[in-house]
Every structure is written in C-alpha cells, then in structure tokens.
Design an enzyme around this catalytic site. Sequence first.
Site, PDB file in Angstrom:
ATOM      1  CB  SER A 142      -0.765   0.006   1.220  1.00 14.56           C
ATOM      2  OG  SER A 142      -1.586   1.172   1.511  1.00 14.56           O
ATOM      3  CE1 TYR A 155      -3.845  -2.506   5.231  1.00 15.01           C
ATOM      4  CE2 TYR A 155      -3.289  -0.167   4.817  1.00 15.01           C
ATOM      5  CZ  TYR A 155      -3.904  -1.302   4.369  1.00 15.01           C
ATOM      6  OH  TYR A 155      -3.907  -1.303   3.148  1.00 15.01           O
TER       7      TYR A 155
HETATM    8  P1  NAP Z   1     -11.778  -5.323  -0.391  1.00 17.53           P
HETATM    9  O1  NAP Z   1     -12.593  -4.702  -1.706  1.00 17.53           O
HETATM   10  O2  NAP Z   1     -12.781  -4.983   0.829  1.00 17.53           O
HETATM   11  O3  NAP Z   1     -11.977  -6.711  -0.775  1.00 17.53           O
HETATM   12  C1  NAP Z   1     -11.487  -7.612   0.038  1.00 17.53           C
HETATM   13  C2  NAP Z   1     -11.488  -9.191  -0.222  1.00 17.53           C
HETATM   14  O4  NAP Z   1     -10.763  -9.973   0.567  1.00 17.53           O
HETATM   15  C3  NAP Z   1     -12.875  -9.541  -0.249  1.00 17.53           C
HETATM   16  O5  NAP Z   1     -13.053 -10.520  -1.483  1.00 17.53           O
HETATM   17  C4  NAP Z   1     -13.110 -10.286   1.131  1.00 17.53           C
HETATM   18  O6  NAP Z   1     -13.953 -11.363   0.727  1.00 17.53           O
HETATM   19  C5  NAP Z   1     -11.514 -10.792   1.155  1.00 17.53           C
HETATM   20  N1  NAP Z   1     -10.823 -11.119   2.386  1.00 17.53           N
HETATM   21  C6  NAP Z   1     -10.986 -10.276   3.368  1.00 17.53           C
HETATM   22  N2  NAP Z   1     -10.193 -10.801   4.483  1.00 17.53           N
HETATM   23  C7  NAP Z   1      -9.896 -11.909   4.266  1.00 17.53           C
HETATM   24  C8  NAP Z   1      -8.963 -13.011   4.668  1.00 17.53           C
HETATM   25  N3  NAP Z   1      -8.906 -12.857   5.891  1.00 17.53           N
HETATM   26  N4  NAP Z   1      -8.748 -14.140   3.990  1.00 17.53           N
HETATM   27  C9  NAP Z   1      -9.093 -14.179   2.856  1.00 17.53           C
HETATM   28  N5  NAP Z   1      -9.915 -13.119   2.176  1.00 17.53           N
HETATM   29  C10 NAP Z   1     -10.252 -12.031   2.855  1.00 17.53           C
HETATM   30  O7  NAP Z   1     -10.242  -4.805  -0.415  1.00 17.53           O
HETATM   31  P2  NAP Z   1      -9.463  -4.087  -1.338  1.00 17.53           P
HETATM   32  O8  NAP Z   1      -9.426  -2.441  -1.306  1.00 17.53           O
HETATM   33  O9  NAP Z   1      -9.786  -4.670  -2.786  1.00 17.53           O
HETATM   34  O10 NAP Z   1      -8.045  -4.652  -0.688  1.00 17.53           O
HETATM   35  C11 NAP Z   1      -7.214  -5.618  -1.373  1.00 17.53           C
HETATM   36  C12 NAP Z   1      -5.744  -5.321  -0.978  1.00 17.53           C
HETATM   37  O11 NAP Z   1      -5.435  -3.796  -1.451  1.00 17.53           O
HETATM   38  C13 NAP Z   1      -5.447  -5.194   0.532  1.00 17.53           C
HETATM   39  O12 NAP Z   1      -4.382  -5.830   0.726  1.00 17.53           O
HETATM   40  C14 NAP Z   1      -5.467  -3.887   0.733  1.00 17.53           C
HETATM   41  O13 NAP Z   1      -4.349  -3.725   2.071  1.00 17.53           O
HETATM   42  C15 NAP Z   1      -4.602  -3.326  -0.546  1.00 17.53           C
HETATM   43  N6  NAP Z   1      -5.015  -2.035  -0.758  1.00 17.53           N
HETATM   44  C16 NAP Z   1      -6.098  -1.402  -0.737  1.00 17.53           C
HETATM   45  C17 NAP Z   1      -6.356  -0.004  -1.022  1.00 17.53           C
HETATM   46  C18 NAP Z   1      -7.569   0.661  -1.041  1.00 17.53           C
HETATM   47  O14 NAP Z   1      -7.472   2.043  -1.083  1.00 17.53           O
HETATM   48  N7  NAP Z   1      -8.561   0.024  -1.631  1.00 17.53           N
HETATM   49  C19 NAP Z   1      -5.096   0.798  -1.052  1.00 17.53           C
HETATM   50  C20 NAP Z   1      -3.889   0.288  -0.662  1.00 17.53           C
HETATM   51  C21 NAP Z   1      -3.799  -1.092  -0.772  1.00 17.53           C
HETATM   52  P3  NAP Z   1     -14.573 -12.253   2.284  1.00 17.53           P
HETATM   53  O15 NAP Z   1     -15.144 -11.224   3.017  1.00 17.53           O
HETATM   54  O16 NAP Z   1     -15.381 -13.201   1.471  1.00 17.53           O
HETATM   55  O17 NAP Z   1     -13.368 -12.714   2.901  1.00 17.53           O
END
Ligand code: NAP
Length: 250
Positions: A142, A155
């Site tokens: 991130s 985090y």
């Molecule tokens: P998201 O849209 O909330 O999606 C999260 C996904 O992860 C869902 O499919 C959820 O499904 C699954 N999940 C959650 N906890 C889990 C666990 N313990 N084991 C397996 N699956 C799990 O999240 P996102 O924003 O795409 O984030 C994905 C990655 O990008 C993360 O590593 C996050 O730190 C990184 N990131 C995001 C952002 C941002 O702004 N969005 C910025 C920087 C980095 P279930 O509920 O079915 O488990």
Amino acid sequence: MAKRFQGKVAIVTASTQGIGFGIAERLGLEGASVVVSSRKQKNVDEAVVKLKARGIEVIGVVCHVSNGQQRKNLINQTIEKFGKIDVVVSNAAANPSVDSILQTKESVLDKLWDINVKSSILLLQDAAPHLQKGSSVVLISSIAGYQPQSSMAMYGVTKTALLGLTKALAAEMAPDTRVNCVAPGFVPTHFAEYITSNDGVRQTIEQNTLLNRLGTTRDMAAAAAFLASDDASYITGETLVVAGGMPSRL
Ligand code: NAP
C-alpha cells in the site's frame, strides 16, 4: 486484450471483490486459469459465476488466509484441478483498528501481522514446491507502507514490511521465481470505504495526487498483471507504486 497468461495457472487470495477480483479477472481475460478465494463461500460462488460469464476458466476455494488448513486446501485444490502454479498474488489484508500504535491492543497487533504479513509467507511455503520455472509472485502492499498515516499507522507498518519481504523472497526464490509487489494508492473499495466515502477526505487525497483522482481496481490489476507477466521477466524484488503520483519515499 493480450493473452500473456495463456496456459498459466494463477492463484489470487482475497479475490472475490475489490482489487483481488480485478486482478483475477484481468489474469483470466489474458488467458490464465484462475483460482479465486476468500473467507465466505457465498462470495466465492458469486465471483466464480461472474468470471465464468466472462469466459474465464476458474475455480473458487474458501480460504481465510490465516487458517493453515484452508491455505493448504487452496493449494491442493489448485494442483488437483490444474496440476501446477505459475502465478500467486497475495492480496489479503486487514485493518481492524484506527487506534494509534501505542494504543493498539496486542490481539490487534497479532491480527495485523498474521493476516498482512505472515499469511503470505505461509501460503508461499505451501505453494513453493508447485511453482514452475518462470513463475511469479506478486504481493499487495500500500502507499500507506511508505507514509503510514495516523488513522492506519500500524496497518501501514505491516505494509512497509512487505517491501522488505519482497526483496528477501526475491533473493530466496531466484532465479526460477520472480517476486514483486504493487503498492496501490487509494481505491474506492469496501476496504477503503471509511476513507474514500468521506467527501472531504476524498478531496484531500485527490489534491495530494498528481493525477487528481482516486485509483481504480483496473489500474491495480494492470500493474499486477504486468509484474506477473513475462513483460516483467527481468524485474524482481521491486515494488511498483500505483498511486497517481502520491508521495512515496521511505
Ligand atoms: P475489498 O474490496 O474490501 O476486498 C477484500 C476481499 O478480501 C474480499 O474478497 C473479501 O472477501 C476478502 N477477504 C477479506 N479478509 C480476508 C481474509 N482474512 N482471508 C481471505 N480473504 C479475505 O479490499 P481491497 O480494497 O480490494 O483490498 C485488497 C488489498 O489491497 C489489501 O491488501 C489492501 O491492503 C490493499 N490496498 C487497498 C487499498 C484501497 O484503497 N482499497 C489501498 C492500498 C492497498 P470475504 O469477505 O469473503 O473474505
């Protein structure tokens, strides 16, 4: 769309929505056989239906990344169905608290390290014997790993650790497997909703972003697909910041 992953098998964790789903979709559209996973069977089933509707060969496996049995099952099911692994994208993360670091409970610290860092290592331990020559691992860090902001400081620190993990694993897994990392900026997903749904905060982020907008799951998927593909065959141990020009210096 190019078919850089024809004949390849890709596992993406936490891939039933958001960035993980976007990556799974992109790899699949480029020809990969894809394994999607997350904690909830219903979400896994829905993601499989959506990807199949786009013509992608896909299976879904329930896997909470901090559950050892489920991690092993994810690898076993992949091998049973497709016989090998070419790409692993380790995408799961948790951000369970907005407390300052000195106020963060030990159980929350454990959860952060467990899901955001340790689970990637343990998954790769299980995947390693099946990784092909020329395979590729992509970790998802991130922008917060470069500049941990107060509401997500701990985090952010776990995401900084992934930059080091990328370097260390790249050395350990060379020359057969490349290991790289994507550091996304802010993307309006469920995970980031508490930040990106606030108009004031959103505008501040946009003002601090040279390209003057939030990121999209497609932006992240394009970067992850590049690093995982042979287009990046001379790149390992690197982190690609995909944050529209937000400051990103350690
Ligand atoms: P998201 O849209 O909330 O999606 C999260 C996904 O992860 C869902 O499919 C959820 O499904 C699954 N999940 C959650 N906890 C889990 C666990 N313990 N084991 C397996 N699956 C799990 O999240 P996102 O924003 O795409 O984030 C994905 C990655 O990008 C993360 O590593 C996050 O730190 C990184 N990131 C995001 C952002 C941002 O702004 N969005 C910025 C920087 C980095 P279930 O509920 O079915 O488990």
